[in-house]
Design a protein around this motif. Sequence first.
Motif, PDB file in Angstrom:
ATOM      1  N   SER B  34       0.830  -1.203   0.000  1.00 42.92           N
ATOM      2  CA  SER B  34       0.000   0.000   0.000  1.00 42.92           C
ATOM      3  C   SER B  34       0.866   1.256   0.000  1.00 42.92           C
ATOM      4  N   THR B  35       1.861   1.267   0.863  1.00 43.79           N
ATOM      5  CA  THR B  35       2.735   2.442   0.967  1.00 43.79           C
ATOM      6  C   THR B  35       3.503   2.680  -0.327  1.00 43.79           C
ATOM      7  N   ALA B  36       3.900   1.606  -0.984  1.00 46.78           N
ATOM      8  CA  ALA B  36       4.709   1.742  -2.199  1.00 46.78           C
ATOM      9  C   ALA B  36       3.907   2.241  -3.385  1.00 46.78           C
ATOM     10  N   PHE B  38       0.531   3.645  -3.533  1.00 44.30           N
ATOM     11  CA  PHE B  38      -0.499   4.683  -3.480  1.00 44.30           C
ATOM     12  C   PHE B  38       0.059   6.081  -3.257  1.00 44.30           C
ATOM     13  N   LEU B  39      -0.654   7.045  -3.845  1.00 44.99           N
ATOM     14  CA  LEU B  39      -0.555   8.442  -3.448  1.00 44.99           C
ATOM     15  C   LEU B  39      -1.967   8.851  -3.037  1.00 44.99           C
ATOM     16  N   SER B  40      -2.130  10.101  -2.633  1.00 51.81           N
ATOM     17  CA  SER B  40      -3.457  10.560  -2.262  1.00 51.81           C
ATOM     18  C   SER B  40      -4.389  10.458  -3.471  1.00 51.81           C
ATOM     19  N   TYR B  41      -5.412   9.644  -3.354  1.00 53.76           N
ATOM     20  CA  TYR B  41      -6.422   9.466  -4.409  1.00 53.76           C
ATOM     21  C   TYR B  41      -5.886   8.981  -5.751  1.00 53.76           C
ATOM     22  N   ARG B  44       0.530   5.410  -7.905  1.00 53.85           N
ATOM     23  CA  ARG B  44       1.732   5.875  -8.591  1.00 53.85           C
ATOM     24  C   ARG B  44       1.790   5.234  -9.978  1.00 53.85           C
ATOM     25  N   PRO B  75      -6.174   1.259  -0.170  1.00 46.38           N
ATOM     26  CA  PRO B  75      -4.939   1.290   0.630  1.00 46.38           C
ATOM     27  C   PRO B  75      -4.991   0.516   1.954  1.00 46.38           C
ATOM     28  N   ASN B 187      10.555   6.331  -1.394  1.00 44.83           N
ATOM     29  CA  ASN B 187       9.752   7.016  -2.416  1.00 44.83           C
ATOM     30  C   ASN B 187       9.940   8.529  -2.321  1.00 44.83           C
ATOM     31  N   ASP B 191      11.326  10.973  -5.047  1.00 45.84           N
ATOM     32  CA  ASP B 191      10.457  12.071  -5.507  1.00 45.84           C
ATOM     33  C   ASP B 191      11.177  13.409  -5.410  1.00 45.84           C
TER      34      ASP B 191
END
Lengths: 195, 195
Positions: B34-36, B38-41, B44, B75, B187, B191
């Motif tokens: 999930s952490t890898a 997802f971004l907000s809404y 990636r 997520p 990440n 980024d």
Amino acid sequence: MREFILFSRGVTREFKLNDLPNAGRMDLIARCISTAIFLSYSLRKDVKFHVVLNGPPSPPLTVTFYTNELKNVSPDERNVASHINIAIKNFSVGRKNSEPGIYIEKKSFERLIKEKIEEYGSSNIFYLYKNGEDIRNVKMKSDSVFILGDNKGIPKKEEDFLSRNKIKMVSLGEIEYLTSQVIAIVNYEMDRRGL
Amino acid sequence: MREFILFSRGVTREFKLNDLPNAGRMDLIARCISTAIFLSYSLRKDVKFHVVLNGPPSPPLTVTFYTNELKNVSPDERNVASHINIAIKNFSVGRKNSEPGIYIEKKSFERLIKEKIEEYGSSNIFYLYKNGEDIRNVKMKSDSVFILGDNKGIPKKEEDFLSRNKIKMVSLGEIEYLTSQVIAIVNYEMDRRGL
């Protein structure tokens, strides 16, 4: 003390552990708490995490996890959420501290922020917001409070309140992260400075 | 492409969604994925997450989440874990791709690493390890592979394999984070460099 304040739509009643997303995104809330308080095989020291539950039926409730006292909490979302459930259940019969390090009160976001301004001064309180100042350019002390919104963000009224109280907006760059990711990064930025 | 490879003790049979920690820390695995991804809404773009399941009864299995194809993933840990469960179930009847963007194969950690070395070259593959070189001093490209261990870490045999193949060890500082926190930070560091 490093403190986090999460404005959430979490429900203010007991909820089903098998469906955290439909309890006002209790999955998000639990993930944020877990990310804030845990390290590999240990709890961080001197961290307080406050989640303000603004969901039905009787908002607001503020649940606080204080790492120096916590026991028997695991990093998985279901476990963290189960402790919130226990706090809500016990609050309904008047208990504000039913497990070590976990507190619950009838307290609003604004009242909580006011208390923190008195305790830390508004210059040590930061609102994580995409258009804020780059965190790498912001001076911070080890005594810092970080304010975050859930997936829907902080409502206009509460944002105006933060603005009136001169709470600085701080950004992690151009990417909008999940709130739990923001917390991991904020902790990292603080750790990197030895705070 | 940014890729993650997680060495885990996740079980290689179907498991109960109500008890992820006892399925070889499937909570940790789901949280990392999930952490890898997802971004907000949003998801990636151009991220592949491989988890090698080394738990009973029939290890190893490698499950891959590829963000450019994924659909209907949320997520929360339970949701991500449910997709791993579906992959394992379908693999038992010979299906290697039962949902968009989710693949499962009988593949070991070492074989997966060998493939990535052929694809990217060993200089673009990094093993996140506390005693490695500070990530802020390490040159990286947007095509990078990050190797992580679960809560028990990567066994000596596999670590020796990484060392023989000249995989660089990279560190996030002196603090040992949860694997999911490490992923959020990696990440973020990528980024920040615009990679």
